[in-house]
Design an enzyme around this catalytic site. Structure first.
Site, PDB file in Angstrom:
ATOM      1  N   ASP A  75       0.847  -1.197   0.000  1.00  0.00           N
ATOM      2  CA  ASP A  75       0.000   0.000   0.000  1.00  0.00           C
ATOM      3  C   ASP A  75       0.883   1.248   0.000  1.00  0.00           C
ATOM      4  OD1 ASP A  75      -1.936   1.917   0.294  1.00  0.00           O
ATOM      5  OD2 ASP A  75      -2.866   1.037   2.071  1.00  0.00           O
TER       6      ASP A  75
ATOM      7  N   HIS B 203      -0.523   4.328  -0.213  1.00  0.00           N
ATOM      8  CA  HIS B 203      -1.294   5.321   0.547  1.00  0.00           C
ATOM      9  C   HIS B 203      -1.188   6.717  -0.061  1.00  0.00           C
ATOM     10  CE1 HIS B 203      -3.221   5.996   4.647  1.00  0.00           C
ATOM     11  NE2 HIS B 203      -3.655   4.803   4.272  1.00  0.00           N
TER      12      HIS B 203
ATOM     13  N   GLU C 127      -1.146  -0.747  -4.086  1.00  0.00           N
ATOM     14  CA  GLU C 127      -2.363   0.011  -3.787  1.00  0.00           C
ATOM     15  C   GLU C 127      -2.089   1.506  -3.696  1.00  0.00           C
ATOM     16  OE1 GLU C 127      -5.486   0.298  -0.021  1.00  0.00           O
ATOM     17  OE2 GLU C 127      -4.542  -1.617  -0.514  1.00  0.00           O
TER      18      GLU C 127
ATOM     19  N   ASP D  68     -14.942   0.909  -0.759  1.00  0.00           N
ATOM     20  CA  ASP D  68     -15.150   0.667   0.662  1.00  0.00           C
ATOM     21  C   ASP D  68     -16.653   0.664   0.925  1.00  0.00           C
ATOM     22  OD1 ASP D  68     -15.544   1.253   3.528  1.00  0.00           O
ATOM     23  OD2 ASP D  68     -13.360   1.496   3.572  1.00  0.00           O
TER      24      ASP D  68
ATOM     25  N   GLU E 251     -10.225   3.216  -2.346  1.00  0.00           N
ATOM     26  CA  GLU E 251     -10.749   3.492  -1.006  1.00  0.00           C
ATOM     27  C   GLU E 251     -11.216   4.932  -0.854  1.00  0.00           C
ATOM     28  OE1 GLU E 251      -7.366   4.174   2.159  1.00  0.00           O
ATOM     29  OE2 GLU E 251      -6.699   2.680   0.704  1.00  0.00           O
TER      30      GLU E 251
ATOM     31  N   HIS F  66     -12.086  -2.509   0.250  1.00  0.00           N
ATOM     32  CA  HIS F  66     -11.302  -1.890   1.312  1.00  0.00           C
ATOM     33  C   HIS F  66     -12.096  -1.985   2.614  1.00  0.00           C
ATOM     34  CE1 HIS F  66     -10.000   1.857   3.537  1.00  0.00           C
ATOM     35  NE2 HIS F  66      -8.814   1.404   3.168  1.00  0.00           N
TER      36      HIS F  66
END
Length: 381
Positions: free
Chosen positions: A183, A185, A209, A257, A235, A284
């Site tokens: 991830d 982020h 991700e 999500d 997400e 997510h």
């Protein structure tokens, strides 16, 4: 059957639950939350509840349209998350009223079990070998980890090497028959992502991700073309229209999500859209038990489902964890790295209302960290 009451509960570690009650005693639960802005979503739920009171809860599709589009201003994380939690609760009521799991109301299951992964490493990855080994011992066949903490605008050779080394540590423990997802982020700039991703390819990550921030979707086609690692995102996308640029860019994995992207009703549409672009679905869910239960209902009916995130033991869970507010933990018993389908009615999770009300009296005010680089400038968390 009519809706008579809508309540919200601010529960540690950083969640918001909603409870929708009907005049014949059927109760549905949902999880409407934006992590770090739970109180704001709570206010949005209160506003939307004005419309729902007195309505038939079974008209889920119509309620979704009105809740999402009935105001002139629409979309965004707060409104979409408020709608998501209420939508989850309405599906929960529908299943309980019919005495059936939500997946049966959605056309029936396509699988008996759903692969799940565990988190390791925290926000700034460390002690990875021990943490990965612990998850392997617990039966998980996949883990996810953050690639890095604070990074330079253009990654230095040392920063790039550190990302590769972290993933290599995980791969060494996992071997060739388990998976590691990485991830980013949104912490890397586009140029840094193009620099780092090819270096990770020999370690065969399941996916990378959020290599870019969601507002940089116009740059995704170039990154997809340059990356030998499958890319995932979603997400921080809140509906079909948000996902379309990412899907047309060629992402491999869509990650809506269930507590942000309009609930079960909208995520099913996102999943159908993703399927037309050949993208797999990996919802997510670093959240609580209701969000996970809703995610699994989607997993049971989605042919192109890949893997499910879950929050047991995640580094954000302090003072409470995934099982803290459930009566029966069996639906969340993972064996051989999988959750197993049940035919329990509704979302398939029984919430401990006494524990939830007690937790709400304590409440929480969770906020995500604000990071800065050594020169004092803002850095993406």
């Amino acid at each position: 059957m009519k809706i008579t009451r809508v309540e919200t509960f601010l529960v540690p570690p950083r969640w918001l639950f909603c409870r929708v009650e009907t005049d014949d005693g059927v109760v549905g639960w949902g999880e409407p939350v934006v992590e770090g802005r739970a109180e704001v979503v709570r206010a949005a739920v209160d506003v939307l509840a004005e419309y729902l009171l007195g309505k038939d809860p079974a008209r889920i599709q119509d309620h979704w349209q009105v809740l999402s589009k009935g105001g002139f201003y629409r979309g965004g994380p707060v409104l979409s998350s408020a709608v998501a939690g209420l939508d989850q609760a309405l599906w929960d009521i529908a299943g309980k009223a019919y005495g059936a799991p939500v997946h049966a109301l959605l056309g029936g299951p396509v699988r008996e079990r759903a692969r799940v992964y565990a988190w390791v490493g925290g926000d700034e990855p460390s002690a990875l070998a021990e943490q990965v080994a612990a998850q392997v011992d617990a039966g998980f066949t996949a883990v996810k980890m953050n690639a890095a903490g604070v990074t330079s605008p253009l990654t230095t050779p040392a920063e790039t090497a550190a990302v590769v080394e972290r993933v290599a540590v995980a791969r060494e423990v996992l071997g060739a028959h388990r998976d590691v997802a990485v991830d980013f982020h949104g912490r890397l700039t586009p140029a840094s992502a193009r620099r780092v991703l090819p270096e990770l390819a020999p370690l065969h990550p399941l996916f990378a991700e959020e290599p870019l921030l969601p507002d940089q979707a116009h740059l995704l086609p170039g990154l997809v073309a340059a990356s030998p690692v499958p890319l995932a995102t979603g997400e921080r996308l809140y509906g079909r229209a948000d996902f379309l640029p990412a899907l047309t860019a060629g992402i491999a994995v869509a990650q809506p999500d269930l507590s942000h992207a309009g609930g079960i009703t909208e995520v099913l549409r996102i999943a159908a859209l993703a399927e037309t672009y050949g993208a797999l679905l990996a919802p997510h869910c670093p959240l609580g038990p209701i969000a996970l239960a809703a995610s699994l209902q989607v997993a049971w009916v989605t042919p192109h489902f890949l893997i499910q995130e879950q929050s047991r033991g995640i580094h954000y869970n302090k003072d409470a964890d995934l099982l803290s507010y459930v009566v029966d933990t069996e639906p969340f018993r993972f064996t051989e790295g999988h959750a197993h389908r049940t035919d329990l009615p509704g979302l398939g999770v029984e919430i401990d209302e006494t524990a939830v009300r007690a937790a709400d009296r304590r409440g929480h005010a969770w906020r995500n960290p604000v990071w800065r680089r050594p020169d004092g400038s803002f850095a993406e968390w």
